[in-house]
Design a protein around this motif. Sequence first.
Motif, short mmCIF file in Angstrom:
data_model
loop_
_atom_site.label_atom_id
_atom_site.label_comp_id
_atom_site.label_asym_id
_atom_site.label_seq_id
_atom_site.Cartn_x
_atom_site.Cartn_y
_atom_site.Cartn_z
N LEU A 5 40.33 -13.70 13.26
CA LEU A 5 40.00 -14.51 12.10
C LEU A 5 39.93 -13.71 10.81
CD1 LEU A 5 37.36 -17.15 13.23
CD2 LEU A 5 39.70 -17.51 12.48
N SER A 6 39.69 -12.41 10.91
CA SER A 6 39.66 -11.59 9.71
C SER A 6 41.05 -11.46 9.08
CB SER A 6 39.08 -10.21 10.00
OG SER A 6 39.94 -9.50 10.89
N GLU A 7 42.09 -11.77 9.85
CA GLU A 7 43.46 -11.70 9.35
C GLU A 7 43.93 -13.01 8.73
OE1 GLU A 7 46.09 -10.46 12.46
OE2 GLU A 7 44.77 -8.84 13.07
N VAL A 8 43.18 -14.09 8.96
CA VAL A 8 43.58 -15.41 8.47
C VAL A 8 43.03 -15.61 7.06
CG1 VAL A 8 43.43 -17.89 8.87
CG2 VAL A 8 43.57 -16.34 10.81
N ARG A 9 43.90 -16.06 6.16
CA ARG A 9 43.47 -16.37 4.80
C ARG A 9 43.35 -17.89 4.68
NH1 ARG A 9 46.37 -16.48 -0.67
NH2 ARG A 9 44.59 -16.44 -2.07
N PHE A 10 42.18 -18.34 4.28
CA PHE A 10 41.93 -19.76 4.13
C PHE A 10 42.00 -20.15 2.66
CE2 PHE A 10 39.88 -18.84 8.17
CZ PHE A 10 40.34 -19.88 8.94
N LEU A 11 42.59 -21.32 2.41
CA LEU A 11 42.75 -21.83 1.05
C LEU A 11 41.95 -23.10 0.86
CD1 LEU A 11 46.63 -21.48 0.92
CD2 LEU A 11 44.96 -19.89 -0.05
N THR A 12 41.53 -23.36 -0.36
CA THR A 12 40.84 -24.61 -0.66
C THR A 12 41.88 -25.72 -0.83
OG1 THR A 12 40.94 -24.29 -3.05
CG2 THR A 12 39.01 -23.37 -1.90
N VAL A 13 41.41 -26.94 -0.83
CA VAL A 13 42.29 -28.08 -1.04
C VAL A 13 42.97 -27.98 -2.40
CG1 VAL A 13 42.34 -30.60 -1.37
CG2 VAL A 13 41.08 -29.61 0.55
N ILE A 39 39.94 -26.66 8.61
CA ILE A 39 38.60 -26.43 9.17
C ILE A 39 37.61 -26.94 8.14
CG2 ILE A 39 36.95 -24.68 9.88
CD1 ILE A 39 39.35 -22.96 10.70
N ARG A 40 36.60 -27.63 8.63
CA ARG A 40 35.60 -28.17 7.72
C ARG A 40 34.44 -27.19 7.59
NH1 ARG A 40 34.64 -34.19 6.63
NH2 ARG A 40 33.16 -33.97 4.95
N PHE A 41 34.10 -26.84 6.37
CA PHE A 41 32.94 -26.00 6.06
C PHE A 41 32.00 -26.84 5.22
CE2 PHE A 41 36.12 -22.67 6.76
CZ PHE A 41 35.43 -21.84 7.62
N GLY A 42 30.95 -27.32 5.83
CA GLY A 42 30.04 -28.20 5.09
C GLY A 42 30.77 -29.46 4.69
N ARG A 43 30.83 -29.71 3.39
CA ARG A 43 31.50 -30.92 2.90
C ARG A 43 32.91 -30.65 2.42
NH1 ARG A 43 27.65 -33.88 -1.19
NH2 ARG A 43 29.48 -35.21 -1.21
N SER A 44 33.39 -29.42 2.56
CA SER A 44 34.73 -29.09 2.08
C SER A 44 35.64 -28.65 3.22
CB SER A 44 34.66 -27.99 1.02
OG SER A 44 34.12 -26.82 1.57
N PHE A 45 36.92 -28.65 2.96
CA PHE A 45 37.92 -28.23 3.94
C PHE A 45 38.53 -26.91 3.51
CE2 PHE A 45 37.89 -32.82 4.60
CZ PHE A 45 37.87 -32.89 5.98
N ARG A 46 38.94 -26.12 4.49
CA ARG A 46 39.70 -24.90 4.25
C ARG A 46 40.94 -24.98 5.14
NH1 ARG A 46 36.56 -24.95 0.78
NH2 ARG A 46 35.27 -23.28 -0.04
N ILE A 47 42.07 -24.66 4.55
CA ILE A 47 43.36 -24.75 5.24
C ILE A 47 43.92 -23.35 5.41
CG2 ILE A 47 45.69 -25.69 5.10
CD1 ILE A 47 43.32 -27.43 2.97
N PRO A 48 44.32 -22.98 6.63
CA PRO A 48 44.93 -21.66 6.82
C PRO A 48 46.22 -21.55 6.01
CG PRO A 48 44.41 -22.67 8.93
CD PRO A 48 44.22 -23.72 7.88
N GLU A 49 46.41 -20.43 5.35
CA GLU A 49 47.60 -20.22 4.54
C GLU A 49 48.87 -20.35 5.37
OE1 GLU A 49 48.71 -17.21 0.96
OE2 GLU A 49 48.05 -16.27 2.83
N SER A 50 48.82 -19.93 6.62
CA SER A 50 50.00 -20.04 7.49
C SER A 50 50.38 -21.50 7.74
CB SER A 50 49.74 -19.32 8.81
OG SER A 50 48.63 -19.90 9.48
N ALA A 51 49.40 -22.39 7.78
CA ALA A 51 49.68 -23.81 7.98
C ALA A 51 50.40 -24.40 6.77
CB ALA A 51 48.39 -24.58 8.25
N VAL A 52 50.03 -23.92 5.59
CA VAL A 52 50.71 -24.38 4.38
C VAL A 52 52.16 -23.90 4.38
CG1 VAL A 52 50.71 -24.33 1.86
CG2 VAL A 52 48.54 -24.41 3.09
N ALA A 53 52.34 -22.65 4.75
CA ALA A 53 53.70 -22.09 4.82
C ALA A 53 54.56 -22.88 5.81
CB ALA A 53 53.65 -20.62 5.21
#
Length: 64
Positions: A5-13, A39-53
């Motif tokens: 997980l330390s290698e994964v970069r998460f992006l905001t919506v 992934i949901r963190f509290g009331r916000s979402f974080r999307i893995p950068e690889s998923a966007v790619a």
Amino acid sequence: MTRDLSEVRFLTVAEVAEMMRVSTMTVYRMVHAGELPAIRFGRSFRIPESAVADAIRPGLCDVG
């Protein structure tokens, strides 16, 4: 293929919307439809950068 997980970069919506040049509502719709993993963190979402790619990779977008 597992990644630390330390290698994964998460992006905001908002960051994803800017990268894809769409509205934040479009990104939320994609997340809720299961088209974009998040992934949901509290009331916000974080999307893995690889998923966007993967989502914007040529040939995977529905054009036309």
